[in-house]
Write a protein that holds these residues in place. Structure first.
Motif, short mmCIF file in Angstrom:
data_model
loop_
_atom_site.label_atom_id
_atom_site.label_comp_id
_atom_site.label_asym_id
_atom_site.label_seq_id
_atom_site.Cartn_x
_atom_site.Cartn_y
_atom_site.Cartn_z
N GLU A 170 2.90 51.61 73.26
CA GLU A 170 3.99 52.46 72.76
C GLU A 170 5.22 51.64 72.36
O GLU A 170 6.07 52.12 71.60
N LYS A 171 5.32 50.41 72.84
CA LYS A 171 6.47 49.57 72.51
C LYS A 171 6.33 48.88 71.15
O LYS A 171 7.30 48.29 70.65
N GLU A 179 6.19 49.93 68.19
CA GLU A 179 6.97 50.47 67.08
C GLU A 179 8.37 50.89 67.50
O GLU A 179 9.06 51.62 66.79
N ASP A 180 8.81 50.43 68.65
CA ASP A 180 10.14 50.76 69.16
C ASP A 180 11.17 49.83 68.52
O ASP A 180 11.24 48.64 68.84
N SER A 231 14.24 49.45 69.00
CA SER A 231 15.30 48.96 69.89
C SER A 231 14.91 47.68 70.61
O SER A 231 15.75 47.05 71.25
#
Length: 595
Positions: A275-276, A278-279, A281
């Motif tokens: 899940e990270k 495409e983050d 931030s």
């Protein structure tokens, strides 16, 4: 008393007429006899008084002959004129030859490549004290002069002197051996230098002629330059060959990893924290490589210096051949806290020849002929540049994928691109907060004075280049680049790249590679980062500033001397090997050690 006549031309030129009166009071010497014009004048003068004269000091009566026939005199005069004219022509030709040689020497001096390379670096210790190697330099100069004099001695058939000069040259060369300073010379070297000095003094007394010596030294210089150029070509060929050759350990590692990947069912496993990926931030890195060991060093060195490793995401793209090995490595050796993604470039279905000009060009008959033509194999005669651009990396889309970052990562706003031949020495987190001031690319500029400017990479004789770009514009480095993907999309940077790549189908704007099209694509769109972020040259320049290397955030082994090759510059290798997991079982099985 017998009398007979003798013709003057039958007499030896060394004879002297003994009559003190001579002919009309003239003494006939060999000089007069040797000059038909003077002799004729004297004979004519004599004929006015008497047709013959008796010399009482001998039994010979010399019957003076009548003057030479005018035609013979004319022929002699013409021959003399031809000789003088020919002498003048030879002198003029000699002068013209000297002038041409001087012009050629001046031209070669202008074209001289003074790039600091290898052991010829100006930073060698011997240059700290100009007198530190005075004996060694003297002996080398003596050998050069001895060879020059030996050639002249042989031409003049002075064989004793020639043999002596050759003998002393060999002895001096033997005394020097492999020495690079006076302290390394053999004890007998000083005696050899003194002996050589004596024989050179003798040779100078017998043979010295300024013009001849200058001409001979110039010829020796030209011969040495020719030999040096030949050796440089051979060296370039062998270095390029070694640089693109996969060493046994580098071949062994992916083979073992791929075997275990399929043997132990790792194809069904995946990396955590997807899940990270495409983050926006988080701190995202793009690494495109087919080299497992090199990629592991980039990731290891980055994570080790990161203050918050869990916020760093590494997007690794490799090719089909190395995909299993690359994925296997990071599955069994996950970096502490960081997120990993490994992708196969061959699965990017959108990256095809209808969309990508480079792929289309690589599939063309002309390009295949350029790379694979059998009638002109890569060899020493092909030249270093031709061999360089036939390196397989220029055929790989991994090398050109950097121009498609927004397509590869459509959900990200900013990404840090890293080459696989870099080492990270500091936390790179601050790079994400650098204000690019509306530019798309953040990079360290590489130009110093007149070096590494646009005219080094692009063909400014082509109007398409000269009308659109400044030849003095500063070049910058690919290898550690901050890309603003939002501005990239707005400005359609990939479209600009496609436009220029299509115009260069015939390779008339630049040679193959990614830096020239990068300079064009990001022209006036590159923000210069502070130099300490990225220090280059560890793969080709042995004279880099050690302090600059140690203070750099990223060091880059750009060039042929990669740190995983035996070619590597020894004093730089430790910066890379510090992040190699030598205790890893795969590396031990493949005999990767700290040599």
């Amino acid at each position: 008393m017998k009398m007979w006549s003798v013709k003057s031309r039958d007499l030896s030129a060394s004879w002297v007429w003994k009559d003190p009166g001579g002919v009309n009071g003239h003494t006939l010497s060999s000089k007069v006899l040797g000059d038909p014009l003077k002799l004729e004048l004297l004979l004519n003068e004599s004929d006015q008084h008497s047709g013959e004269r008796r010399y009482h000091g001998s039994e010979i009566q010399h019957q003076l002959v009548s003057p030479l026939h005018p035609m013979k005199l004319k022929r002699r005069m013409l021959r003399q004129e031809r000789r003088e004219r020919r002498t003048a022509e030879l002198i003029q030709q000699n002068k013209e030859t000297d002038d041409k040689m001087q012009e050629a020497a001046i031209e070669r001096a202008r074209e001289f490549d003074d790039t600091v390379k290898g052991k010829y670096s100006i930073w060698r210790k011997e240059y700290e004290n100009p007198n530190s190697d005075s004996t060694l330099k003297l002996m080398r100069d003596q050998i050069i002069m001895a060879r020059a004099y030996a050639t002249i001695a042989k031409a003049k058939n002075e064989m004793v002197l020639y043999d002596s000069l050759i003998k002393h040259s060999r002895e001096s060369q033997f005394a020097i051996g492999e020495a690079t300073s006076d302290v390394e010379l053999q004890p007998s070297a000083f005696d050899r230098a003194k002996e050589m000095g004596h024989i050179l003094s003798t040779a100078k007394d017998q043979l010295y002629d300024c013009i001849t010596i200058a001409r001979k030294l110039r010829a020796m210089l030209q011969s040495a330059e020719g030999s040096l150029n030949g050796k440089k070509k051979k060296s370039a060929f062998l270095i390029q060959l070694a640089a693109k050759t996969v060493t046994r350990p580098m071949h062994c590692i992916p083979l073992l990893l791929t075997t275990d990947y399929y043997l132990h069912g790792y194809q069904d496993k995946d990396f955590p924290d997807k899940e990270k990926l495409e983050d926006p931030s988080l701190y995202h890195y793009a690494i495109f490589s087919d080299n497992v060991l090199a990629t592991s060093v980039v990731v290891n060195s980055t994570v080790l210096h990161a203050k918050e490793p869990e916020k760093h995401v590494f997007h690794i793209v490799t090719d089909k051949l190395n995909f299993a090995a690359m994925k296997m490595w990071f599955l069994v050796n996950p970096p502490a806290g960081a997120v990993i993604q490994v992708e196969n470039v061959d699965e990017f279905t959108w990256l095809n020849s209808s969309y990508c000009p480079v792929l289309r060009q690589l599939e063309s008959a002309k390009m295949k002929d350029y790379y694979f033509k059998a009638h002109q194999a890569s060899s020493i005669t092909s030249g270093a540049d031709q061999l360089k651009y036939r390196n397989p990396k220029y055929l790989s889309m991994l090398n050109h994928l950097r121009f498609y970052l927004p397509e590869v990562y459509p959900k990200l706003d900013k990404i840090l691109f890293l080459d696989d031949d870099i080492v990270v020495q500091k936390d790179l987190t601050p790079l994400w907060s650098v204000d690019l001031q509306g530019r798309v690319n953040g990079a360290v500029e590489t130009c110093k004075e007149s070096f590494h400017r646009f005219d080094k990479y692009l063909n400014f004789s082509n109007p398409k280049i000269s009308e659109n770009f400044d030849p003095n514009a500063c070049g910058w480095a690919f290898g550690m680049n901050v890309f603003d993907l939002k501005d990239w999309r707005k400005r359609n940077i990939t479209g600009i790249y496609h436009h220029w790549q299509e115009m260069n189908e015939e390779r008339t704007l630049w040679k193959l590679g990614t830096l020239p099209p990068g300079l064009i694509t990001f022209y006036n769109l590159t923000y210069p980062l502070e130099r300490s972020w990225h220090v280059l040259g560890l793969g080709y320049d042995p004279a880099l500033n050690q302090t600059a290397i140690e203070n750099a955030a990223v060091v880059h082994y750009n060039g042929n001397y990669k740190p995983w090759l035996d070619l590597a510059i020894a004093k730089y290798k430790s910066y890379w090997s510090a992040y190699v997991m030598f205790d890893n079982p795969y590396l031990r099985l493949c005999n990767v050690d700290e040599r």
